[in-house]
Design a protein around this motif. Sequence first.
Motif, PDB file in Angstrom:
ATOM      1  N   TYR A 219      -4.248 -21.469 -58.211  1.00  6.59           N
ATOM      2  CA  TYR A 219      -3.741 -21.232 -59.550  1.00  6.59           C
ATOM      3  C   TYR A 219      -4.098 -19.659 -60.048  1.00  6.59           C
ATOM      4  CZ  TYR A 219      -2.972 -26.209 -60.354  1.00  6.59           C
ATOM      5  OH  TYR A 219      -2.465 -27.354 -60.200  1.00  6.59           O
ATOM      6  N   GLU A 220      -5.164 -19.323 -59.462  1.00  8.52           N
ATOM      7  CA  GLU A 220      -5.514 -17.817 -59.781  1.00  8.52           C
ATOM      8  C   GLU A 220      -4.519 -16.926 -59.314  1.00  8.52           C
ATOM      9  OE1 GLU A 220     -10.020 -15.860 -59.604  1.00  8.52           O
ATOM     10  OE2 GLU A 220      -9.218 -16.649 -57.677  1.00  8.52           O
ATOM     11  N   GLN A 221      -4.050 -17.059 -58.280  1.00 13.59           N
ATOM     12  CA  GLN A 221      -3.229 -15.812 -57.759  1.00 13.59           C
ATOM     13  C   GLN A 221      -1.789 -15.967 -58.829  1.00 13.59           C
ATOM     14  OE1 GLN A 221      -0.797 -16.760 -54.065  1.00 13.59           O
ATOM     15  NE2 GLN A 221      -1.496 -18.893 -54.142  1.00 13.59           N
ATOM     16  N   LEU A 222      -1.383 -17.073 -59.541  1.00 11.60           N
ATOM     17  CA  LEU A 222      -0.219 -17.254 -60.136  1.00 11.60           C
ATOM     18  C   LEU A 222      -0.634 -16.851 -61.513  1.00 11.60           C
ATOM     19  CD1 LEU A 222       1.251 -20.427 -58.874  1.00 11.60           C
ATOM     20  CD2 LEU A 222       2.292 -18.460 -58.645  1.00 11.60           C
ATOM     21  N   HIS A 246      -6.188 -17.606 -64.651  1.00 12.81           N
ATOM     22  CA  HIS A 246      -7.270 -17.496 -63.678  1.00 12.81           C
ATOM     23  C   HIS A 246      -8.036 -18.606 -63.442  1.00 12.81           C
ATOM     24  CE1 HIS A 246      -9.030 -15.250 -66.855  1.00 12.81           C
ATOM     25  NE2 HIS A 246     -10.311 -15.669 -66.327  1.00 12.81           N
ATOM     26  N   TRP A 247      -7.944 -19.455 -64.473  1.00  6.96           N
ATOM     27  CA  TRP A 247      -8.833 -20.644 -64.485  1.00  6.96           C
ATOM     28  C   TRP A 247      -8.220 -22.070 -64.465  1.00  6.96           C
ATOM     29  CZ3 TRP A 247      -8.596 -17.681 -69.272  1.00  6.96           C
ATOM     30  CH2 TRP A 247      -7.742 -18.300 -70.200  1.00  6.96           C
ATOM     31  N   GLY A 248      -7.057 -21.977 -64.414  1.00  9.40           N
ATOM     32  CA  GLY A 248      -6.022 -23.129 -64.464  1.00  9.40           C
ATOM     33  C   GLY A 248      -4.695 -23.079 -65.025  1.00  9.40           C
ATOM     34  N   LEU A 249      -4.650 -23.941 -66.268  1.00 10.54           N
ATOM     35  CA  LEU A 249      -3.349 -23.966 -66.922  1.00 10.54           C
ATOM     36  C   LEU A 249      -3.501 -23.714 -68.570  1.00 10.54           C
ATOM     37  CD1 LEU A 249      -1.754 -26.927 -65.149  1.00 10.54           C
ATOM     38  CD2 LEU A 249      -0.914 -24.484 -65.001  1.00 10.54           C
ATOM     39  N   SER A 250      -2.543 -22.975 -69.094  1.00  8.48           N
ATOM     40  CA  SER A 250      -2.501 -22.970 -70.625  1.00  8.48           C
ATOM     41  C   SER A 250      -1.058 -22.993 -70.942  1.00  8.48           C
ATOM     42  CB  SER A 250      -3.356 -21.464 -71.009  1.00  8.48           C
ATOM     43  OG  SER A 250      -3.440 -21.534 -72.400  1.00  8.48           O
ATOM     44  N   GLY A 251      -0.594 -22.272 -72.053  1.00  7.21           N
ATOM     45  CA  GLY A 251       0.636 -22.422 -72.522  1.00  7.21           C
ATOM     46  C   GLY A 251       0.905 -23.571 -73.397  1.00  7.21           C
ATOM     47  N   PHE A 300      15.651 -20.238 -60.063  1.00  8.45           N
ATOM     48  CA  PHE A 300      14.982 -20.762 -61.050  1.00  8.45           C
ATOM     49  C   PHE A 300      13.401 -20.222 -61.521  1.00  8.45           C
ATOM     50  CE2 PHE A 300      17.448 -23.631 -58.696  1.00  8.45           C
ATOM     51  CZ  PHE A 300      18.523 -23.950 -59.530  1.00  8.45           C
ATOM     52  N   TYR A 301      12.662 -19.637 -60.753  1.00  4.38           N
ATOM     53  CA  TYR A 301      11.676 -19.292 -60.641  1.00  4.38           C
ATOM     54  C   TYR A 301      11.350 -17.688 -60.337  1.00  4.38           C
ATOM     55  CZ  TYR A 301      11.061 -24.407 -60.336  1.00  4.38           C
ATOM     56  OH  TYR A 301      11.496 -25.719 -60.696  1.00  4.38           O
ATOM     57  N   SER A 302      10.243 -17.090 -60.726  1.00  5.63           N
ATOM     58  CA  SER A 302       9.950 -15.756 -60.309  1.00  5.63           C
ATOM     59  C   SER A 302       9.514 -15.911 -58.802  1.00  5.63           C
ATOM     60  CB  SER A 302       8.588 -15.331 -60.863  1.00  5.63           C
ATOM     61  OG  SER A 302       7.653 -15.981 -60.854  1.00  5.63           O
ATOM     62  N   ARG A 303       9.724 -14.799 -58.259  1.00  6.54           N
ATOM     63  CA  ARG A 303       9.366 -14.433 -56.903  1.00  6.54           C
ATOM     64  C   ARG A 303       7.701 -14.938 -56.478  1.00  6.54           C
ATOM     65  NH1 ARG A 303      11.553 -11.410 -52.570  1.00  6.54           N
ATOM     66  NH2 ARG A 303      10.283 -12.295 -50.611  1.00  6.54           N
ATOM     67  N   LYS A 304       7.198 -14.445 -57.234  1.00  4.59           N
ATOM     68  CA  LYS A 304       5.691 -14.826 -57.285  1.00  4.59           C
ATOM     69  C   LYS A 304       5.350 -16.203 -57.093  1.00  4.59           C
ATOM     70  CE  LYS A 304       1.497 -13.595 -59.813  1.00  4.59           C
ATOM     71  NZ  LYS A 304       0.717 -12.896 -61.022  1.00  4.59           N
ATOM     72  N   ALA A 308       4.238 -18.584 -53.791  1.00  6.09           N
ATOM     73  CA  ALA A 308       2.952 -19.328 -53.868  1.00  6.09           C
ATOM     74  C   ALA A 308       3.443 -20.686 -53.463  1.00  6.09           C
ATOM     75  CB  ALA A 308       2.413 -19.299 -55.128  1.00  6.09           C
ATOM     76  N   LEU A 309       4.650 -21.146 -53.556  1.00  5.68           N
ATOM     77  CA  LEU A 309       5.093 -22.411 -53.176  1.00  5.68           C
ATOM     78  C   LEU A 309       5.118 -22.512 -51.564  1.00  5.68           C
ATOM     79  CD1 LEU A 309       8.028 -23.390 -55.602  1.00  5.68           C
ATOM     80  CD2 LEU A 309       5.907 -24.200 -55.588  1.00  5.68           C
ATOM     81  N   GLN A 310       4.769 -21.502 -50.935  1.00  5.09           N
ATOM     82  CA  GLN A 310       4.814 -21.640 -49.374  1.00  5.09           C
ATOM     83  C   GLN A 310       3.772 -22.386 -48.894  1.00  5.09           C
ATOM     84  OE1 GLN A 310       5.784 -18.039 -47.326  1.00  5.09           O
ATOM     85  NE2 GLN A 310       3.925 -17.975 -46.281  1.00  5.09           N
ATOM     86  N   LYS A 311       2.675 -22.756 -49.789  1.00  3.22           N
ATOM     87  CA  LYS A 311       1.733 -23.483 -49.563  1.00  3.22           C
ATOM     88  C   LYS A 311       2.095 -24.935 -49.299  1.00  3.22           C
ATOM     89  CE  LYS A 311      -2.779 -24.879 -50.877  1.00  3.22           C
ATOM     90  NZ  LYS A 311      -4.005 -24.977 -52.058  1.00  3.22           N
ATOM     91  N   TYR A 312       3.113 -25.338 -50.090  1.00  2.00           N
ATOM     92  CA  TYR A 312       3.668 -26.788 -50.262  1.00  2.00           C
ATOM     93  C   TYR A 312       4.873 -27.104 -49.579  1.00  2.00           C
ATOM     94  CZ  TYR A 312      -0.259 -26.765 -53.679  1.00  2.00           C
ATOM     95  OH  TYR A 312      -1.331 -26.794 -54.200  1.00  2.00           O
ATOM     96  N   LEU A 313       5.991 -26.005 -49.595  1.00  2.00           N
ATOM     97  CA  LEU A 313       7.311 -26.279 -49.048  1.00  2.00           C
ATOM     98  C   LEU A 313       7.774 -25.087 -48.113  1.00  2.00           C
ATOM     99  CD1 LEU A 313       8.874 -26.263 -52.672  1.00  2.00           C
ATOM    100  CD2 LEU A 313       8.129 -28.463 -51.357  1.00  2.00           C
TER     101      LEU A 313
END
Length: 407
Positions: A219-222, A246-251, A300-304, A308-313
């Motif tokens: 999460y921090e890297q995103l 850097h601590w989790g999720l907001s918005g 649909f999403y940013s390159r960043k 990061a999805l490489q960890k899962y997909l």
Amino acid sequence: MLSSWAKENNNLDAIILGAGACGLMCAVQAGYLGKKVLLLERNAKPGAKILISGGGRCNYTNLFASHQNFISENEHFSKSAFAQWTVQDTISFFEMFGIYGQEKTLGQLFPTTNNAKDIVKVFTDLCLDLDQQIICNVEVQQVRSNGSGFELKVKDLSNDKIHTLLAPKVVVATGGLPIPKMGATDFALRLARQFNLKLTQTAPALVPLTVTGKDHEWYEQLSGTSIFSRVSNDKISFEENILFTHWGLSGPAILQISSYWRPGEKIEIDLLPGNQIIELIEQERQSTGKKLLASFLEKFYSRKFVDALQKYLPIDKNLASLSKAELQNIEDLIHRFTVKPAGDKGYDKAEVMRGGIDTNELSSKTLECKKVAGLYFGGECVDVTGWLGGYNFQWAWASGYVIAQNI
């Protein structure tokens, strides 16, 4: 200033504790009715929370506000107040003083000037015109019932002198626990306990959620990445942006769901609402199955985020070579991304407090305490907590208006 009031305030109709949204509206509406009130404010200036709301722009109401947009153990409690003071009443009130609204998103109204100071100025000017006195830099230390009304011990923070004030009625509009650095305290809750009033469980609401443990680094890297999503739990769902931090999720979507989230629960995030990722992949395959999953997702999403999805997909595989199991994994991650927050960022970062004075203790028509005649509670300290987007201001204006009619 306070010392002179201590000697000459016997003609007051009420003392209002807290010169925030509810207290200011109450004072002005009382003034229209020819009632004399005194507002006491702990901060150096009135309307402190108004001034910082909406990034200093003040989302002062919402076009769609109704009792359904509020969390309370009695979901019907706010109906009476909203019937007495409607969204249109709020709009018309501010328009009388040159404040016109512009809708941003989802019914959120901001002043066309984009300046919260203009909202506060309406009230301070009106209080001056109506001879309603606001005294700041004072701390109410004690409120006691004396048979004919109330006796207040009030400390002047400029010189630490204690003064005694008398009033037939007291309005508690001191807000909740969020943002203690702005003077927020538990005064209303302590006063309620003093008078043996029941409280519902309080907690930060409209607050960012934290992620710890093995997932924290991901999460921090995103941090800074925002994605339009549908965020859900077993109670409700919201479609707005989420923001990785850097601590989790907001918005907005996370703040909304936080009011319904309880520790230990999971939330589910659809990262592509209104679409079916597998159908989109099949369509792409028909034109070019050689395209890498990473390149496809970048539509649909940013390159960043894709990196990061490489960890899962398997983002480096081409679409044509994806197995059924891999496709299922993609669908699960995109449409059912599951998070189990470790906690929230607390009252320092919360916009409002959930819970408060149990609504069973108050008349829904007048907001007067059933057990203590002449004692009223309004605004955030009551167990009526709105969604993000101007709803809590609408409750503050409405509750202030209702109390003013009855003091």
